[in-house]
Design a protein around this motif. Structure first.
Motif: not given
Length: 196
Positions: A168-191
């Motif tokens: 609730g601090d009005g910004a996205v931390s790295f951990l929040e960013f990583a959690k929000s993308l946990e279902k995304m296949n980053i390994e494939q999208k960033m290859s």
């Protein structure tokens, strides 16, 4: 000036670069030739202007942000090891890489977490460790251009930050960013397949 050799032995610190990045000897040689082609004046380093000659970055809406990632701490040049370190984030993940990794060794540059860290820094424009609503809005503007109204962009930025912002601090931390993308296949999208 000097002649450009195709021998891997000419690549400075090739063995340590190979260990750090996970690139094969053949891939490093191809990347070294690409580095040399971009280094038209044979300076031994690349500037922002040299990297702007890469067509894929010129047409990428985040191209300037990606180019910026080659120059941490405001430096004006990148040498070959620095060039390859950034590209290693886009090296595809091999299943055998994960299974054979020594837990005492540093996490590979192309790991999911390091890919997420790289993506996060593209959004975190002021490098304060948080993605603010304004930073999200700036990146969205780059990505969609004039295809969406300013009101729509602001709504998307607000919603994106609200959904990811768990504390609730009005910004996205790295951990929040990583959690929000946990279902995304980053390994494939960033290859990039050529970066084996």
């Amino acid at each position: 000036m000097g002649s450009r050799s195709s021998h891997a032995a000419r690549i400075p610190d090739v063995d340590s670069i190979r260990r750090e990045t996970g690139f094969s000897q053949a891939s490093l040689l191809r990347l070294y030739h690409r580095f040399q082609a971009l280094d038209r004046n044979e300076k031994g380093y690349l500037s922002r202007m040299d990297l702007q000659q890469i067509g894929a970055l010129a047409v990428n809406p985040l191209g300037d942000r990606i180019i910026e990632s080659f120059f941490p701490d405001g430096s004006m040049r990148v040498d070959f090891p620095g060039f390859v370190r950034v590209l290693a984030h886009f090296r595809p993940v091999d299943d055998e890489d994960e299974g054979n990794r020594d837990p005492k060794e540093p996490e590979p540059l192309n790991s999911r977490m390091n890919k997420l860290r790289f993506a996060f820094q593209l959004y975190d424009l002021d490098r304060d460790g948080k993605i603010s609503r304004l930073e999200m809005l700036q990146v969205l503007r780059l990505m969609v251009g004039v295809q969406v109204t300013e009101e729509q962009l602001e709504s998307i930025a607000d919603r994106t930050v609200q959904e990811a912002d768990e504390d609730g601090d009005g910004a996205v931390s790295f951990l929040e960013f990583a959690k929000s993308l946990e279902k995304m296949n980053i390994e494939q999208k960033m290859s990039i397949r050529i970066l084996k």
